[in-house]
Design a protein around this motif. Sequence first.
Motif, PDB file in Angstrom:
ATOM      1  N   GLU A 161       3.462  -3.987 -10.712  1.00 30.20           N
ATOM      2  CA  GLU A 161       2.683  -2.741 -11.153  1.00 30.20           C
ATOM      3  C   GLU A 161       2.163  -2.198 -10.528  1.00 30.20           C
ATOM      4  OE1 GLU A 161       1.146  -4.593 -15.186  1.00 30.20           O
ATOM      5  OE2 GLU A 161       0.419  -5.893 -13.966  1.00 30.20           O
ATOM      6  N   ARG A 162       1.748  -2.574  -8.995  1.00 32.54           N
ATOM      7  CA  ARG A 162       1.183  -1.799  -7.828  1.00 32.54           C
ATOM      8  C   ARG A 162       1.933  -0.992  -7.640  1.00 32.54           C
ATOM      9  NH1 ARG A 162      -3.410  -3.100  -4.700  1.00 32.54           N
ATOM     10  NH2 ARG A 162      -4.372  -5.343  -5.407  1.00 32.54           N
ATOM     11  N   ARG A 200       1.695   3.352  -7.460  1.00 34.08           N
ATOM     12  CA  ARG A 200       1.306   4.256  -6.010  1.00 34.08           C
ATOM     13  C   ARG A 200       2.594   5.510  -6.193  1.00 34.08           C
ATOM     14  NH1 ARG A 200       1.815  -0.500  -3.199  1.00 34.08           N
ATOM     15  NH2 ARG A 200       4.456  -1.125  -4.035  1.00 34.08           N
ATOM     16  N   GLY A 201       3.619   5.027  -7.066  1.00 35.75           N
ATOM     17  CA  GLY A 201       4.710   6.032  -7.537  1.00 35.75           C
ATOM     18  C   GLY A 201       3.937   7.722  -8.413  1.00 35.75           C
ATOM     19  N   LEU A 202       2.572   7.031  -9.359  1.00 37.27           N
ATOM     20  CA  LEU A 202       2.592   8.186  -9.967  1.00 37.27           C
ATOM     21  C   LEU A 202       1.330   8.612  -9.090  1.00 37.27           C
ATOM     22  CD1 LEU A 202       1.957   5.369 -13.105  1.00 37.27           C
ATOM     23  CD2 LEU A 202       3.580   7.444 -13.320  1.00 37.27           C
ATOM     24  N   TYR A 203       0.707   7.616  -8.693  1.00 37.94           N
ATOM     25  CA  TYR A 203      -0.691   8.219  -7.754  1.00 37.94           C
ATOM     26  C   TYR A 203      -0.735   7.743  -6.189  1.00 37.94           C
ATOM     27  CZ  TYR A 203      -2.183   7.951 -12.325  1.00 37.94           C
ATOM     28  OH  TYR A 203      -2.870   8.697 -13.754  1.00 37.94           O
ATOM     29  N   PRO A 204       0.407   8.862  -5.169  1.00 41.08           N
ATOM     30  CA  PRO A 204       0.815   8.919  -4.251  1.00 41.08           C
ATOM     31  C   PRO A 204      -0.445   9.386  -3.136  1.00 41.08           C
ATOM     32  CG  PRO A 204       2.149  10.465  -4.736  1.00 41.08           C
ATOM     33  CD  PRO A 204       1.994   9.721  -6.069  1.00 41.08           C
ATOM     34  N   ASN A 205      -1.728  10.107  -4.110  1.00 38.29           N
ATOM     35  CA  ASN A 205      -2.263   9.954  -3.022  1.00 38.29           C
ATOM     36  C   ASN A 205      -3.483  10.063  -3.689  1.00 38.29           C
ATOM     37  OD1 ASN A 205      -0.474  11.675  -0.923  1.00 38.29           O
ATOM     38  ND2 ASN A 205      -0.323  13.478  -2.614  1.00 38.29           N
ATOM     39  N   GLY A 206      -3.051   8.658  -4.626  1.00 36.46           N
ATOM     40  CA  GLY A 206      -4.819   8.968  -4.703  1.00 36.46           C
ATOM     41  C   GLY A 206      -4.524   8.041  -5.865  1.00 36.46           C
ATOM     42  N   PRO A 247      -6.900   4.835  -9.248  1.00 37.05           N
ATOM     43  CA  PRO A 247      -7.707   3.598  -8.870  1.00 37.05           C
ATOM     44  C   PRO A 247      -7.706   3.101  -8.108  1.00 37.05           C
ATOM     45  CG  PRO A 247      -5.918   2.977 -10.717  1.00 37.05           C
ATOM     46  CD  PRO A 247      -5.453   4.221  -9.849  1.00 37.05           C
ATOM     47  N   GLN A 248      -8.763   2.004  -8.078  1.00 35.15           N
ATOM     48  CA  GLN A 248      -8.446   0.468  -7.344  1.00 35.15           C
ATOM     49  C   GLN A 248      -8.128   0.217  -8.217  1.00 35.15           C
ATOM     50  OE1 GLN A 248     -12.782  -0.492  -6.859  1.00 35.15           O
ATOM     51  NE2 GLN A 248     -12.586  -2.522  -5.391  1.00 35.15           N
ATOM     52  N   VAL A 249      -6.943  -1.045  -7.342  1.00 31.88           N
ATOM     53  CA  VAL A 249      -6.408  -1.834  -8.007  1.00 31.88           C
ATOM     54  C   VAL A 249      -6.897  -3.301  -7.384  1.00 31.88           C
ATOM     55  CG1 VAL A 249      -3.985  -2.449  -8.591  1.00 31.88           C
ATOM     56  CG2 VAL A 249      -4.215  -0.902  -7.992  1.00 31.88           C
ATOM     57  N   LEU A 250      -7.108  -4.283  -8.596  1.00 26.13           N
ATOM     58  CA  LEU A 250      -7.645  -6.056  -8.141  1.00 26.13           C
ATOM     59  C   LEU A 250      -6.448  -6.694  -8.851  1.00 26.13           C
ATOM     60  CD1 LEU A 250     -11.638  -5.518  -9.065  1.00 26.13           C
ATOM     61  CD2 LEU A 250     -11.052  -5.106  -6.955  1.00 26.13           C
ATOM     62  N   THR A 251      -6.447  -7.810  -8.080  1.00 20.78           N
ATOM     63  CA  THR A 251      -4.935  -8.342  -8.605  1.00 20.78           C
ATOM     64  C   THR A 251      -5.592  -9.937  -9.049  1.00 20.78           C
ATOM     65  OG1 THR A 251      -3.690  -7.787  -7.010  1.00 20.78           O
ATOM     66  CG2 THR A 251      -3.090  -9.918  -8.072  1.00 20.78           C
ATOM     67  N   ALA A 263     -11.763   1.423 -11.415  1.00 21.08           N
ATOM     68  CA  ALA A 263     -10.853   0.011 -11.273  1.00 21.08           C
ATOM     69  C   ALA A 263      -9.996  -0.554 -12.413  1.00 21.08           C
ATOM     70  CB  ALA A 263     -11.586  -0.834 -10.824  1.00 21.08           C
ATOM     71  N   VAL A 264      -8.605  -0.846 -11.687  1.00 22.99           N
ATOM     72  CA  VAL A 264      -8.134  -1.252 -12.427  1.00 22.99           C
ATOM     73  C   VAL A 264      -7.629  -2.661 -12.594  1.00 22.99           C
ATOM     74  CG1 VAL A 264      -5.444  -1.080 -14.012  1.00 22.99           C
ATOM     75  CG2 VAL A 264      -7.078   1.146 -13.888  1.00 22.99           C
ATOM     76  N   THR A 265      -7.164  -3.156 -13.293  1.00 26.71           N
ATOM     77  CA  THR A 265      -6.406  -5.047 -12.808  1.00 26.71           C
ATOM     78  C   THR A 265      -4.666  -5.403 -13.288  1.00 26.71           C
ATOM     79  OG1 THR A 265      -7.376  -6.260 -14.741  1.00 26.71           O
ATOM     80  CG2 THR A 265      -8.979  -6.745 -12.938  1.00 26.71           C
ATOM     81  N   VAL A 266      -4.552  -6.029 -12.567  1.00 23.89           N
ATOM     82  CA  VAL A 266      -2.928  -6.445 -12.705  1.00 23.89           C
ATOM     83  C   VAL A 266      -3.165  -7.822 -12.436  1.00 23.89           C
ATOM     84  CG1 VAL A 266      -2.070  -4.426 -12.015  1.00 23.89           C
ATOM     85  CG2 VAL A 266      -2.597  -5.808  -9.388  1.00 23.89           C
TER      86      VAL A 266
END
Length: 263
Positions: free
Chosen positions: A148-149, A153-159, A161-165, A126-129
């Motif tokens: 940041e989200r 999404r632009g870098l990994y459109p099909n997958g 990290p789990q992103v937590l805010t 997981a990665v936080t923003v």
Amino acid sequence: MRGVLSGAVIGCALAVLAAYLGEIRAPVPLLLVCILACAGLGAFRLSRRVLKVGAGLLAAVFALCLLTPLLRAPLASLTENAEPVQADAVIALGAGVWCGTGALEPSSLARLIRGLELWRVGLAPAVTVSQQSGLIGPKDCPKLSDLERAHIRGLYPNGGPQVLTLANVTTTRDEAARVRELARVRGWKRILLVTSPSHSARAARLFRAQLAPLGVGVTSVNAPETRFDTTLPLPSDRLAALRVLLYEGISRVKAGVGGTPER
């Protein structure tokens, strides 16, 4: 009259310089009041003398900092950087947003990219923003977390990290408090804390104060410095480093007198 005018000019110049070097983010009306107040000190003989002596000392300090790499040691004291280890989450601390263009500031982007690198090699799932509260800066500024989200999404459109805010934060202490709640709910035991080098030692200290009672370890992993060359080869690098040192110094003073309440 000439003395009063020169004192006013010096006071005004020192106020503007302090706002620049200290990265003061007060609204324009408050900054104007501070500038006029400093200029008003030039009307009085004693305060005018203090301003002139202060300006002379400041010029000498500036010359020393600009002409030599004197600031390397103070910068090193602000830095904590360790080898990354396996963890439960990468905490990519927020830095700033260019509100007019709706873009991430270079420091924000560098921290996010470093955090994604740690995720990509399998060190954390997981990665936080961070989502800024809006108490500082224009009210209609895009949210850092949204930008940041979108970048992720632009870098990994099909997958990805789990992103937590980390919602509604103004200070690093706020971010630490949000991570404390996530760690408590999710049972985290270790985090990788990603921020700029000059911010890393202070950030790690704040996070440990919040997370140590839960038994959560904090490993500080620096993102690259984007504002200057940390070896300080040029006067421009040294001026940028001086600005960073003053900002960190002001942050510590503010924390010492109570800091900013958690939002």
